[in-house]
Design an enzyme around this catalytic site. Structure first.
Site, PDB file in Angstrom:
ATOM      1  N   LEU A  92       0.887  -1.147   0.000  1.00  0.00           N
ATOM      2  CA  LEU A  92       0.000   0.000   0.000  1.00  0.00           C
ATOM      3  C   LEU A  92       0.932   1.205   0.000  1.00  0.00           C
ATOM      4  O   LEU A  92       1.836   1.299   0.831  1.00  0.00           O
ATOM      5  CB  LEU A  92      -0.787  -0.059   1.303  1.00  0.00           C
ATOM      6  N   GLU A  93       0.749   2.075  -0.967  1.00  0.00           N
ATOM      7  CA  GLU A  93       1.739   3.132  -1.148  1.00  0.00           C
ATOM      8  C   GLU A  93       1.072   4.502  -1.265  1.00  0.00           C
ATOM      9  O   GLU A  93       0.101   4.654  -2.000  1.00  0.00           O
ATOM     10  CB  GLU A  93       2.530   2.817  -2.434  1.00  0.00           C
ATOM     11  N   HIS A 152      -1.944  -2.664  -3.890  1.00  0.00           N
ATOM     12  CA  HIS A 152      -1.569  -3.838  -4.694  1.00  0.00           C
ATOM     13  C   HIS A 152      -1.813  -5.094  -3.860  1.00  0.00           C
ATOM     14  O   HIS A 152      -1.107  -5.329  -2.882  1.00  0.00           O
ATOM     15  CB  HIS A 152      -0.078  -3.733  -5.070  1.00  0.00           C
ATOM     16  N   HIS A 156      -4.036  -8.177 -12.663  1.00  0.00           N
ATOM     17  CA  HIS A 156      -2.744  -8.543 -13.247  1.00  0.00           C
ATOM     18  C   HIS A 156      -2.618 -10.045 -13.502  1.00  0.00           C
ATOM     19  O   HIS A 156      -1.695 -10.477 -14.176  1.00  0.00           O
ATOM     20  CB  HIS A 156      -1.598  -8.111 -12.326  1.00  0.00           C
ATOM     21  N   GLY A 201       5.941   0.385  -9.631  1.00  0.00           N
ATOM     22  CA  GLY A 201       7.386   0.169  -9.594  1.00  0.00           C
ATOM     23  C   GLY A 201       7.701  -0.680  -8.374  1.00  0.00           C
ATOM     24  O   GLY A 201       6.862  -1.454  -7.909  1.00  0.00           O
ATOM     25  N   SER A 251       6.087   4.559 -10.065  1.00  0.00           N
ATOM     26  CA  SER A 251       5.023   3.797 -10.706  1.00  0.00           C
ATOM     27  C   SER A 251       4.466   4.669 -11.826  1.00  0.00           C
ATOM     28  O   SER A 251       4.632   5.888 -11.809  1.00  0.00           O
ATOM     29  CB  SER A 251       3.905   3.483  -9.716  1.00  0.00           C
ATOM     30  N   HIS A 290       3.044  -5.452 -16.274  1.00  0.00           N
ATOM     31  CA  HIS A 290       2.344  -5.264 -14.996  1.00  0.00           C
ATOM     32  C   HIS A 290       3.222  -4.705 -13.882  1.00  0.00           C
ATOM     33  O   HIS A 290       2.757  -4.455 -12.788  1.00  0.00           O
ATOM     34  CB  HIS A 290       1.724  -6.571 -14.536  1.00  0.00           C
ATOM     35  N   GLY A 345       9.176  -6.397 -12.713  1.00  0.00           N
ATOM     36  CA  GLY A 345       9.719  -7.721 -13.019  1.00  0.00           C
ATOM     37  C   GLY A 345      10.983  -8.003 -12.228  1.00  0.00           C
ATOM     38  O   GLY A 345      11.929  -7.213 -12.225  1.00  0.00           O
TER      39      GLY A 345
END
Lengths: 483, 145
Positions: A208-209, A237, A331, A381, A387, A406, A409
């Protein structure tokens, strides 16, 4: 040693083909979306997994790997493939264990300078309000019939229960639910794992950002998304928790038997699948849809707690703070969609495993408010890196079945990350950059260190340059809560 | 030189391990230890206050391992027990496949005392194997984290 760059053939800038003779049994070529620079991070295993997917019955056009693709199990993470709705297959390995692991972003009218002095307090309160981490307990108590409703209705179940507002639903991919869901196809075990974890964030890469709007590339589109420079956004997310993990676990076994029954030759057991129109295939699809709906409901409940926490810290109600949901994307999901293949419209099951839908302007499944520009595409990100919010662009339908990458990676395993980085040191380094992090355990931070990911900017530029999804806004982390 | 009970191998995103044992029962026990050592680092300090009986049947030995580890994850989350020791009484080959009987021991999850390291979401089928070695058995497992 053979490198991926020795195998692939360049189609155009940022787009490479894995030829059919790379591996026996390939029915279509592979396609890798990757920049010259990211090619160095690409593992040969990712090419093999892309080729394995290309060998499944009914696959259409190409087996795709997005620019953030890395070695996974079954499909690569970042894999996209579409299968004919009657002659193709459905595979849980093409969705993954965390069904509808996804991302949503909330806008606010809060200015960065209002939030910065209170970020520590805000993150502490968010960390308390939203349970996260292994073994954490939810504040939400749902009955069996409520769980059924959530499996059926997704985000709108949560809104009906008071967790959010009507417009939230309109700003979710497919209105926050897949209508094929059938809770009767979900096992008791999946229910037992899902019930106590409803309303929890999870751990690992989930977060959580609180973010600051850092750069706007397309002011008009950003305005349509409600995003203004100098303000703060919130990104959530997470996925379907134990419910989704167990649905996938259960159906992998069903599919393993089904693959044998229907005589499907598997290059990898994790690719176990069944014909799309078989009982097993449809049972999984209905259970997977229920798992996806659980995840939408879960993100919706968490959104409500985020709003409550902001209200409490800034002493204004969520409406005054302008905390509207911009968009919510899945996603990890399989969807029945219509795509043009060889000039004809066709129903296909699109599997996106670690990939986002990126429908362009004019598509009927893009919310009316965004239809003139295409859906928002959310690409988080890592803890210390930006992000991006993009919009689905012209070539997504032609090149990727309407899909984009998404995230950043991974490039480094969790074990190696823990050996290389120390959580406490990372926390301090991020704090020096103005990023306040809260985590249940310092080692969680080490696993998710920014260095274990590819560059989110580099990844995003690939889909931007290919005109699959175009950059609209860049946001930077101010505060991160991790499980 | 004796083999370790288990060892971790590099993997770009998930956790991959091999376990070793003189018998099928032992290699399954060591596989479970390897998996729970991903979830919690100080596995040897876990008290054995509660136990859960595990009885499973699968058509093949690989599937039995998948079922066994998946069942332990399920019990961990639903019964809210963190396991520290695994005992398997028997793995028997019958007409229909393999039958496993055993139990897992541990204590109630207490977030004030247990520092969990990594969430294991599930056991994957990817390269999953149970192999008869010159002496004993080995397994290869990748878990999704």
């Amino acid at each position: 040693m053979t490198k991926p760059s020795d195998i692939v053939q360049k189609v155009e800038e940022n787009l490479y083909e894995v030829p059919m003779d790379f591996q026996e049994g390939m029915r279509v070529p592979g396609r890798i979306l990757v920049s010259h620079k990211l090619m160095n991070d690409l593992e040969i295993g990712t090419l093999h997994q892309t080729a394995n997917v290309a060998a499944l019955p009914g696959i259409q056009k190409y087996s795709l790997a997005m620019p953030d693709a890395h070695f996974g199990y079954g499909f690569p993470i970042g894999g996209v493939a579409a299968f004919d709705a009657t002659e193709g297959v459905i595979s849980p390995g093409g969705v993954g264990f965390d069904i509808n692991c996804g991302v949503r972003i909330l806008r606010t009218d809060l200015e960065i300078q209002e939030v910065r002095p209170r970020i520590k307090e805000l993150m502490n309160k968010l960390f308390t309000a939203i349970p996260s981490g292994v073994g954490s307990k939810s504040k939400l108590r749902v009955s069996d019939s409520e769980l059924d409703d959530a499996f059926n209705l997704g985000a709108s179940w949560a809104v009906e229960q008071g967790y959010g507002v009507e417009t939230d639903i309109l700003h979710c991919e497919d209105n926050g639910f897949i209508d094929a869901a059938d809770p009767a196809k979900v096992s008791d075990k999946a229910r037992k794992r899902g019930k106590p974890q409803f309303g929890t964030l999870g751990s690992g890469n989930h977060f959580l950002e609180v973010q600051e709007v850092d750069k706007i590339y397309e002011p008009e589109i950003a305005k349509l998304f409600g995003i203004r420079e100098g303000t703060v956004t919130v990104m959530i997310h997470c996925g379907s928790r134990g419910a989704g993990h167990q649905i996938c676990t259960d159906y992998l076994q069903v599919m393993e038997q089904a693959s044998k029954k229907y005589g499907i030759d598997l290059p990898d057991k994790q690719l176990a699948c069944a014909p799309a129109d078989s009982r097993e295939g449809q049972d999984y699809f209905k259970a997977m849809a229920a798992g996806a709906n659980y995840a939408w409901a879960n993100r919706q409940v968490i959104t409500h707690w985020v709003r409550e926490t902001f209200q409490n810290v800034f002493n204004k109600d969520a409406e005054e703070l302008g905390m509207d949901l911009v968009y919510d994307v899945a996603h990890n999901v399989a969807k029945l969609e219509e795509h043009e293949i060889d000039g004809k419209k066709k129903e296909v099951y699109v599997h996106r495993k670690g990939a986002t839908r990126a429908f362009p302007a004019g598509h009927k499944d893009v919310p009316t408010v965004y239809r003139s520009v295409g859906q928002p595409v959310l690409i988080p990100g890592s803890m210390g890196t930006p992000s991006y919010i993009l919009h689905g662009a012209e070539r997504s339908m032609e090149l990727t079945f309407g899909s984009a990458c998404h995230g950043a990676g991974r490039v480094m395993g969790r074990g190696e990350a823990k050996r290389k980085f120390r959580g406490e040191v990372l926390e301090k380094q991020l704090a020096d950059k103005g990023i306040h992090v809260r985590a249940t355990h310092p080692s969680m931070l080490a696993e998710e260190a920014p260095e274990v990911y590819k560059s989110s900017s580099e990844v995003v530029n690939v889909v931007h340059d290919l005109n699959i999804a175009r950059k609209v806004v860049r946001v930077r982390p101010m505060g991160v809560a991790k499980g | 030189m004796s083999l370790p009970d288990y060892e971790y191998l590099p993997h770009p995103a998930d956790v991959r391990f091999r376990a070793f044992g003189n018998t099928l029962e032992e290699v399954f026990e060591h596989s479970a230890l390897a998996m729970f050592n991903v979830i919690i680092n100080d596995i040897s300090n876990i008290k054995h206050e509660r136990s859960v009986d595990i009885e499973l049947e699968s058509d093949g030995i690989d599937n039995l391992l998948y079922n066994y580890l998946s069942e332990l994850l399920f019990q961990f989350e639903v019964e809210e027990i963190i396991f520290g020791e695994f005992h398997i009484d028997s793995i028997i080959q019958a007409d229909t496949g393999y039958i496993l009987k055993g139990r897992a021991m541990g204590e109630d999850i207490d977030l004030t005392r247990h520092a969990f390291e990594t969430e294991v979401k599930a056991v994957t089928y990817h390269q999953l194997s149970v192999t008869k070695e010159y002496v004993g058995y080995s397994t290869h497992v990748i878990v999704d984290t």
